[in-house]
Design an enzyme around this catalytic site. Structure first.
Site, PDB file in Angstrom:
ATOM      1  N   LYS A 484       0.992  -1.119   0.125  1.00 24.97           N
ATOM      2  CA  LYS A 484      -0.006  -0.102   0.166  1.00 24.97           C
ATOM      3  C   LYS A 484       0.950   1.564  -0.293  1.00 24.97           C
ATOM      4  CE  LYS A 484       0.214  -0.726   4.809  1.00 24.97           C
ATOM      5  NZ  LYS A 484      -0.942  -0.792   6.158  1.00 24.97           N
ATOM      6  N   ARG A 582     -10.906   0.653  14.611  1.00 24.77           N
ATOM      7  CA  ARG A 582     -10.127   1.060  12.969  1.00 24.77           C
ATOM      8  C   ARG A 582     -11.569   0.594  11.993  1.00 24.77           C
ATOM      9  NH1 ARG A 582      -4.442   1.394  10.648  1.00 24.77           N
ATOM     10  NH2 ARG A 582      -5.018  -0.909   9.383  1.00 24.77           N
ATOM     11  N   TYR A 710      15.584  31.802   4.948  1.00 27.39           N
ATOM     12  CA  TYR A 710      14.213  32.890   5.895  1.00 27.39           C
ATOM     13  C   TYR A 710      14.039  32.637   7.126  1.00 27.39           C
ATOM     14  CZ  TYR A 710      11.833  32.082   1.007  1.00 27.39           C
ATOM     15  OH  TYR A 710      11.840  31.420  -0.404  1.00 27.39           O
ATOM     16  N   MET A 759      10.773  25.318   0.766  1.00 26.31           N
ATOM     17  CA  MET A 759       9.593  24.330  -0.241  1.00 26.31           C
ATOM     18  C   MET A 759      11.066  23.735  -1.068  1.00 26.31           C
ATOM     19  SD  MET A 759       6.954  25.118  -2.591  1.00 26.31           S
ATOM     20  CE  MET A 759       6.565  26.588  -1.490  1.00 26.31           C
TER      21      MET A 759
HETATM   22  C1  LIG Z   1      -0.205  -1.707   6.799  1.00 28.84           C
HETATM   23  C2  LIG Z   1      -0.652  -3.320   7.390  1.00 28.84           C
HETATM   24  C3  LIG Z   1      -0.087  -3.942   7.422  1.00 28.84           C
HETATM   25  C4  LIG Z   1       1.275  -4.186   8.114  1.00 28.84           C
HETATM   26  O1  LIG Z   1       1.974  -3.353   8.742  1.00 28.84           O
HETATM   27  P1  LIG Z   1       3.799  -3.726   9.189  1.00 28.84           P
HETATM   28  O2  LIG Z   1       3.707  -2.981  10.187  1.00 28.84           O
HETATM   29  O3  LIG Z   1       4.758  -2.483   8.008  1.00 28.84           O
HETATM   30  O4  LIG Z   1       4.093  -4.590   9.072  1.00 28.84           O
HETATM   31  C5  LIG Z   1      -0.281  -5.649   8.585  1.00 28.84           C
HETATM   32  N1  LIG Z   1      -1.706  -5.432   8.164  1.00 28.84           N
HETATM   33  C6  LIG Z   1      -2.542  -4.172   7.573  1.00 28.84           C
HETATM   34  C7  LIG Z   1      -4.277  -4.666   7.904  1.00 28.84           C
HETATM   35  C8  LIG Z   1      -2.831  -3.236   7.432  1.00 28.84           C
HETATM   36  O5  LIG Z   1      -2.837  -2.335   7.329  1.00 28.84           O
END
Ligand SMILES: *Cc1c(COP(=O)(O)O)cnc(C)c1O
Length: 814
Positions: A484, A582, A710, A759
């Site tokens: 992701k 969550r 700056y 920036m």
């Molecule tokens: C991102 C995620 C993981 C991986 O987590 P890490 O700590 O990066 O290994 C596993 N399960 C879910 C549901 C996640 O959102």
């Protein structure tokens, strides 16, 4: 190469279990993915601590490979191919190579040392190739596997070998010695400390010397410790900057304008040699080459004329973003048959388009006649399904008719003037040429122009980290890798391709569009979507993505669309909330979930999962255990009530390390793959994946009382040298990292960030650092590490990694 298998069975002390009698083989392979595997290949199924190539044998039989060296015959392959059964396939590969080496008698140079092996090898190849047909290790093939593969590329026409040997612990060199059997040894450099695999520097040197056991001479820089470790009867040819007793005494060095003049004494005479470098390592490497040329009795005029042309060596294959949506593989510094094979394999593993183009210069020193050579090249091109070939050079132009769909040009300049007509678009292009063709110019034309900041991704490190975590899994536990957020900022498709090669079981993405772009990029692995929005369900189905369903509302919405489309058993994943709060079904909704899915044929629960809130923090161990218990209870209930057998999974990276008993049938690896651990002890075992690099745009000196940036946040108290780097908060560098908090690395030294981060730029103090405009700098990587920055900024490495803006170009290499 053409070797009768009958001859090698006794060499390997092996058992032949075959359909047919042993035949001839022409190539050796250890890479299941290579398109160069054919019925004439002998495949060695290597077994590592965490991977076992026996699992690829069935696929290889499908595509026609007939001969395998194995430790066991996989059940489904019995009777379907020829098997040479040995105790250890790596030993067998080495024994086979040693046997093959023994069939040739010509001088072979064996190189070892802590640094400089590959450079000295490439330079010697360049210096000696006017007079010899050289076979050398491709790239840095110097390992227990790389050395035998290098040696197996020797053919009858070669008359000089140059092979490098690298070791990381005791007892490895003996094996490489047996394969290389060098007649001449070169020890390039031994470093000042011992590496992890050795007890002492002395042990390391002694071990390296074993390469030279049977060599007629060893070339090295005189050094008391090396002398002490030298095997008693070894004949040496030594050099030194300070010991007059050395055979070659370099008594003076003068550096001017990036070149160096060496003054040396040899056999009572004094000579001068000019080389186009000024750094210490290059000078030492050039002297190693000088020594070999002196040993071969070259005269000083020839030595000087050739050494003036030495060049920086680029050892890595780089993937770059090209114009018109092309991707480029830049191997513009070498062209020989062996490295072409490697580059074509890399092209296949990294191709992002069906169309594959190869831009190839004349090939030198193959040891074959041109007619044979270009026939072989043509076979390679065909077996790798290359769509078009662009040949550049007088010779390849003559053999144009050996290739289908081939255009040739006599020179790089001619190619450049026809560039527009070639219409490069939507293709993966391998650019491979000998140095003299100056293909840098072609890379420059084809490369998308962006600024100089790049995030370099080490694909080998990703493989390494994957295997590290795989080794922690119990047998048959599957692995899902989270890619992701653009692979945690590291690049989505390239990493997914690599993971597909490694046969991970699942990929995980956050949103449907991330999964769709992986599918469009040709990824076939199952992909779970963590957060499918209802509006994306149709697209999910269309692209064979698998939604995580986390509430009744989502379930009903998905069922409605799936029924409408008449789907049967479409895979879905059920997420349970066990305390993260969550996403997920809560305990009190599980009964309704079960009732809804009982007897349902439209979807199939492929897996049940939950997510841990504090797997990295052992302070909350009790909480985590309670999450795992609840997961066990709820998922067991669903399994029993629905009479199903889904995959169950709850562990993320830290969970894999801290809760090995909760692996269930699968784990979800995220941050660990990218080389970051939440545990400092474990961090040592991971390899760094991403290095964020930039360059120095400008350097100036300011006097005491002047300010930088700056808001005049930095006030110089004394004369200060200030360097400006073209990376800023719009690239993802937090402003909190400025004003003396953070640093970057320049020439392995820390340069403090002074003033506020702008920036697109930041300024650093380089008063104590010997650097010039244009020098490369490191924002993060080995130092500072992402974890270090995160800690100082009171955040987590995840945020640092994923903040790097998309405008920062990603460059992948191995
Ligand atoms: C991102 C995620 C993981 C991986 O987590 P890490 O700590 O990066 O290994 C596993 N399960 C879910 C549901 C996640 O959102």
């Amino acid at each position: 190469m053409s070797i009768s298998l009958k001859n090698i069975i006794p060499v390997l002390n092996a058992q032949w279990i075959g359909n047919s009698s042993p035949a001839e083989v022409e190539t050796v392979s250890i890479d299941s993915r290579s398109l160069q595997n054919t019925s004439h290949s002998l495949f060695f199924a290597l077994v590592g601590p965490n991977n076992d190539a026996h699992i690829f044998i069935a696929d290889l039989i499908e595509i026609g490979v007939q001969n395998f060296v194995v430790t066991y015959i996989p059940e489904e392959c019995k009777g379907k191919a020829n098997f040479i059964v040995v105790e250890n396939t790596l030993d067998a590969l080495q024994q086979f190579a040693a046997y093959y080496r023994s069939l040739f008698e010509f001088p072979v140079i064996g190189l070892t040392g802590s640094n400089g092996k590959t450079i000295v090898k490439e330079w010697l190849n360049f210096l000696l190739s006017p007079d010899f047909n050289v076979i050398r290790s491709p790239k840095s093939y110097n390992s227990q596997v790389g050395v035998p593969l290098s040696v197996l590329a020797i053919n009858e026409k070669h008359n000089l070998g140059i092979f490098e040997a690298g070791i990381s612990t005791v007892s490895e060199m003996e094996k490489l010695e047996a394969v290389i059997k060098p007649t001449i040894g070169i020890l390039t450099n031994i470093g000042s400390s011992h590496d992890e695999g050795f007890n002492s520097l002395e042990q390391k040197i002694k071990e390296k010397q074993l390469l030279f056991k049977y060599s007629e001479v060893v070339i090295y820089q005189k050094n008391n410790l090396v002398d002490k470790c030298m095997l008693p009867k070894t004949k040496t040819f030594s050099w030194s900057f300070d010991k007059e007793t050395a055979d070659v005494f370099v008594f003076k060095k003068e550096t001017l304008n990036q070149s160096t003049t060496l003054h040396y004494k040899f056999k009572g005479n004094t000579y001068e040699l000019n080389i186009p470098f000024e750094d210490k390592a290059s000078i030492e490497n050039a002297i190693s080459c000088l020594m070999l040329m002196l040993y071969f009795n070259y005269d000083s005029v020839t030595i000087q004329s050739r050494m003036l042309l030495l060049f920086p060596v680029e050892m890595r294959l780089k993937v770059k973003t090209g114009i018109n949506n092309c991707s480029l593989i830049d191997d513009s510094y070498s062209s020989d048959f062996q490295s072409l094979k490697i580059a074509l394999d890399f092209l296949e593993s990294q191709k992002q388009f069906q169309n594959k183009t190869v831009i190839l210069s004349d090939i030198f020193q193959s040891g074959l006649s041109n007619d044979e050579l270009y026939s072989k090249v043509s076979q390679l091109i065909v077996s790798n399904n290359i769509s078009r070939v662009i040949g550049i050079g007088e010779t390849i132009s003559k053999f144009n008719d050996k290739f289908a769909n081939c255009i040739t040009f006599k020179s790089t300049a001619e190619f450049v003037s026809n560039f527009e007509k070639l219409d490069f678009a939507n293709e993966t292009i391998l650019i491979k040429g000998a140095r003299s063709f100056e293909f840098e110019e072609i890379v420059y034309l084809l490369e998308e122009k962006t600024h100089e900041t790049v995030l370099e991704i080490n694909l080998n490190a990703i493989s390494y980290n994957l295997n590290f975590f795989k080794s922690k899994l119990k047998p048959n536990v599957k692995i899902m890798v989270m890619v992701k957020a653009f692979g945690y900022g590291n690049g989505g498709l390239e990493i997914a391709k690599l993971l597909e090669h490694h046969k991970v079981d699942y990929l995980g993405v956050a949103f449907a569009d991330e999964g769709i772009s992986l599918r469009n990029g040709g990824i076939h692995l199952p992909i779970m979507v963590l957060n499918p929005e209802n509006t994306s369900f149709s697209a999910i189905i269309q692209h064979q993505l698998e939604p995580e369903i986390y509430c009744l509302k989502g379930l009903h919405a998905f069922l409605k669309i799936a029924k409408h489309k008449n789907l049967k058993r479409f895979p879905i994943h059920i997420k349970l909330d066990t305390g993260m709060h969550r996403l997920g079904f809560e305990e009190d909704s599980v009964n309704e979930l079960i009732a809804t899915l009982k007897g349902n044929e439209t979807v199939e629960i492929r897996s049940i999962l939950s997510h841990l809130a504090t797997s990295d923090d052992l302070k909350h161990r009790d909480f985590t255990i309670s999450q795992i218990r609840l997961f066990d209870k709820l998922s067991s209930n669903i399994v029993a009530e629905l009479g199903i057998n889904p995959i169950r999974h709850i562990l993320n990276t830290s969970g894999i390390s801290n809760y090995p008993d909760a692996q269930y049938n699968m784990v979800r690896l995220g941050i660990g793959l990218y080389g970051v651990s939440n545990d400092t002890a474990e961090q040592k075992y991971l390899e760094n994946v991403g290095t964020l690099k930039s360059v120095i745009s400008q350097i100036r000196s300011i006097s005491a009382g002047e300010s930088v940036g700056y808001g005049r946040k930095f006030m110089a108290e004394k004369t200060t040298r200030v360097a400006t780097i073209p990376i800023g908060y719009a690239d993802g560098i937090s402003r909190a990292w400025g004003n003396g908090v953070g640093f970057i690395s320049i020439k392995d030294k820390k340069a403090k960030i002074i003033g506020s981060i702008c920036m697109d730029m930041l300024m650093v103090d380089v008063t104590e650092i010997d650097c010039t405009e244009g020098d490369r700098v490191i924002i993060f990587g080995e130092s500072p590490t992402v974890s270090y920055i995160a800690k100082k900024l009171n955040t987590i490495p995840y945020e640092i990694l994923t903040s790097i803006a998309q405008r920062v170009k990603r460059v992948f290499y191995r």
